[in-house]
Design a protein around this motif. Structure first.
Motif, PDB file in Angstrom:
ATOM      1  N   ILE A 374      21.980  23.532   8.318  1.00  0.00           N
ATOM      2  CA  ILE A 374      22.731  22.880   7.520  1.00  0.00           C
ATOM      3  C   ILE A 374      23.280  21.457   8.331  1.00  0.00           C
ATOM      4  CG2 ILE A 374      25.037  23.055   6.208  1.00  0.00           C
ATOM      5  CD1 ILE A 374      24.383  26.004   5.860  1.00  0.00           C
ATOM      6  N   GLU A 375      23.456  21.717   9.673  1.00  0.00           N
ATOM      7  CA  GLU A 375      23.677  20.720  10.507  1.00  0.00           C
ATOM      8  C   GLU A 375      22.803  19.624  10.249  1.00  0.00           C
ATOM      9  OE1 GLU A 375      26.621  20.184  12.125  1.00  0.00           O
ATOM     10  OE2 GLU A 375      27.244  22.193  11.633  1.00  0.00           O
ATOM     11  N   ALA A 376      21.484  19.982  10.178  1.00  0.00           N
ATOM     12  CA  ALA A 376      20.407  18.764  10.091  1.00  0.00           C
ATOM     13  C   ALA A 376      20.100  18.525   8.649  1.00  0.00           C
ATOM     14  CB  ALA A 376      19.128  19.406  10.649  1.00  0.00           C
ATOM     15  N   ASN A 377      20.717  19.328   7.654  1.00  0.00           N
ATOM     16  CA  ASN A 377      20.410  18.725   6.311  1.00  0.00           C
ATOM     17  C   ASN A 377      21.592  19.056   5.338  1.00  0.00           C
ATOM     18  OD1 ASN A 377      17.360  18.909   6.319  1.00  0.00           O
ATOM     19  ND2 ASN A 377      17.782  20.594   7.435  1.00  0.00           N
ATOM     20  N   HIS A 378      22.321  18.007   5.471  1.00  0.00           N
ATOM     21  CA  HIS A 378      23.509  18.026   4.361  1.00  0.00           C
ATOM     22  C   HIS A 378      24.086  16.698   4.264  1.00  0.00           C
ATOM     23  CE1 HIS A 378      25.648  17.452   8.282  1.00  0.00           C
ATOM     24  NE2 HIS A 378      26.503  16.731   7.726  1.00  0.00           N
ATOM     25  N   ASP A 379      24.828  16.146   3.203  1.00  0.00           N
ATOM     26  CA  ASP A 379      25.383  15.220   2.928  1.00  0.00           C
ATOM     27  C   ASP A 379      26.812  15.329   2.567  1.00  0.00           C
ATOM     28  OD1 ASP A 379      25.505  15.702   0.173  1.00  0.00           O
ATOM     29  OD2 ASP A 379      23.749  14.545  -0.276  1.00  0.00           O
TER      30      ASP A 379
END
Length: 485
Positions: A374-379
């Motif tokens: 999630i740290e690497a894939n969120h907006d």
RNA sequence: CGGGGCGUAGCGCAGCCUGGUAGCGCAUCUGCUUUGGGAGCAGAGGGUCGGGUGUUCGAAUCACCCCGCCCCGACCA
């Protein structure tokens, strides 16, 4: 660590489970089939299938306690989003309940790790969480490990512990059953809950006290063979993380309480990572999708976390030195005979001589990876799952369950997606359009399909990519084809 | 383990300083209206104020003890 703003407008939880639409009560609630192989490139026989991690599901019958408001205790974005998306719930400091959505993702990650371990030749076992202290006294670590180890007593006042790792346990298995070099090489692994009584747990599942970890243990006749086993795991790690859509940079590392003199940690790059990392720009040219790697080349490239990075002594010229932030998700060690000698784990070699076995251990933080992903894939709107680990692949929004045309089309699509085994979450709640869209964006399913009266009248639905935001209108058949149904 | 902070309704908070028996927003339930981006109106339910002891005629509020959680530091998959 990047800190999110802690402003708290006075709003809160949108509910889950509003009444299910009466008109939606036809059709099966849950499909029994629909199992998809998560490893696109692997075909398993039915006997090898693990229990399904995902099934088509309608939201009105699911358990997804999403929060409109960010809970006060969460400091980092992955923790905030996991709480808001109803993935986890804290039970005690650093100890979490995994709710359905989170559990889905955890099992997806687990399945990839299993698959890559077995492709690399490691053999799955399962060792217990509770271990007897005596085993740890043999290696000397019962005294050495410190307060991080949770020590407990059973009813007979015997000293037990909740395992923080399993070197002693696996060495015991080995020594009791393996006597000859002919039984080597051997690599046993398991995925099991561990407990480390951190002084200060934080960041949600990224640094919990209880955590799910994959740990593999290699056994070899000598150092050269053990280093080959190490390299084999090194490559398996690159593939494992790549398959989750992550770029992992291997870095030389300290060996800590595991011991030994050869170790790498794998840091994935994320802008909100826990530590600054520096690495050779050559890493950016590495094709991590490759089947084979030149491990010697990768090992020789410079990469270091900030505590080991010395700008003055750095061998990489400034113009080739990249920096970013990283999260440690894996750690591998070669530690030779550190456990084999005191615990008397030995094999007879081809020369008839008995010698202690050479070992390595290889960890991946499975539960931590969920947070790291999630740290690497969120907006700003929520999570953006890579397809390989998404809790569902498609979010089907039945925009107006009270509109016969739109609802009929949505249910028809749901039935077909279900039949095709496509992991679909149907939002059939009686909520406003905005609430439905906001929920979908929060939980981050890769594909959103919106069926509303406007389009349904024209026989069109809307397909939206969560990651790119791109939207296309298309007919039901074209949609199903696009989704591989 | 050192330093700091916080525990009041499911969630986010006010009230505490200056004691008088608990309030706001969201959520929940009912009804009506609304319906392509977190709806509106009307009504309703829900709290041993983290626990204990003490002070007081009276304690969410004051004092002491305990428990839990969060943050900074030292430590880590």
């Amino acid at each position: 660590m990047a800190r999110e703003c802690r402003c708290k407008p006075a709003v809160d939880a949108s509910g889950n489970r509003s009444r299910s639409c009466a008109a939606a009560s036809s059709g099966p609630v849950v499909g029994l089939g629909g199992r998809r192989c998560t490893a696109a490139q692997t075909v398993r026989s039915p006997g090898q299938l693990r229990p399904p991690v995902e099934m088509p599901m309608r939201l009105s019958r699911y358990f997804l306690p999403v929060l409109k408001e960010t809970p006060a205790e969460a400091q980092i974005v992955s923790h905030q989003l996991m709480l808001r998306a109803g993935m986890i719930q804290q039970l005690s400091a650093g100890i979490y309940n995994w709710l359905p959505l989170g559990y889905n993702v955890l099992r997806k990650v687990e399945a990839i790790v299993h698959d890559e371990m077995q492709r690399a030749g490691a053999i799955p076992i399962l060792m217990p969480t509770i271990q007897p202290a005596d085993l740890w006294r043999e290696s000397g670590r019962y005294e050495d490990y410190g307060k991080e180890m949770l020590r407990i007593k059973d009813r007979h006042e015997r000293d037990m512990l909740y395992g923080p790792t399993n070197e002693e346990n696996v060495t015991d298995i080995f020594r009791r059953h393996v006597q000859s070099f002919k039984q080597l090489p051997l690599n046993l692994y398991h995925i099991q809950w561990k407990f480390r009584d951190e002084v200060r747990p934080r960041f949600g599942v990224m640094r919990g006290r209880e955590f799910l970890m994959k740990d593999a243990y290699s056994f070899d006749v000598d150092q050269a063979a053990a280093e080959a086993a190490y390299d084999n795991m090194f490559v398996a790690y690159l593939k494992t993380f790549k398959r989750m859509g992550l770029t992992a940079i291997p870095m030389r590392a300290e060996t800590g309480p595991i011991g030994g003199n050869l170790s790498h940690e794998f840091q994935i790059l994320a802008s909100t990572g826990e530590s600054a990392v520096y690495f050779d720009a050559a890493f950016e040219d590495v094709d991590f999708s490759a089947e084979t790697f030149d491990v010697e080349v990768l090992k020789s490239l410079y990469a270091a976390a900030d505590d080991k990075h010395d700008a003055a002594a750095c061998p990489v010229p400034p113009e080739r030195l990249k920096s970013g932030r990283g999260i440690e998700v894996g750690h591998i060690f070669y530690f030779g005979t550190k456990y084999a000698e005191p615990m008397d784990a030995a094999v007879i070699g081809p020369d008839g001589e008995t010698r202690p076995v050479h070992m390595g251990s290889y960890g991946i933080g499975v539960s931590r990876l969920v947070g790291a992903l999630i740290e690497a894939n969120h907006d700003e709107k929520g999570i953006v799952w890579p397809e390989s680990v998404a809790p569902f692949r498609v979010g089907l929004v039945d925009l107006r369950p009270d509109d016969a045309t739109a609802h009929g089309l949505a249910m028809e699509l749901y039935g077909k997606l279900e039949k095709a085994g496509i992991e679909t979450l149907l939002d059939d709640r009686e909520e406003r359009a905005g609430a439905k869209f906001a929920t979908m964006e929060l939980i981050g399913l890769p594909w959103q399909v919106t069926v509303g009266p406007r389009g349904a009248k024209a026989g069109k639905v809307e397909l939206k990519s969560r990651r790119s935001g791109e939207t296309v209108e298309l007919g039901p058949d074209a949609l199903l084809q696009r989704l591989g149904a």
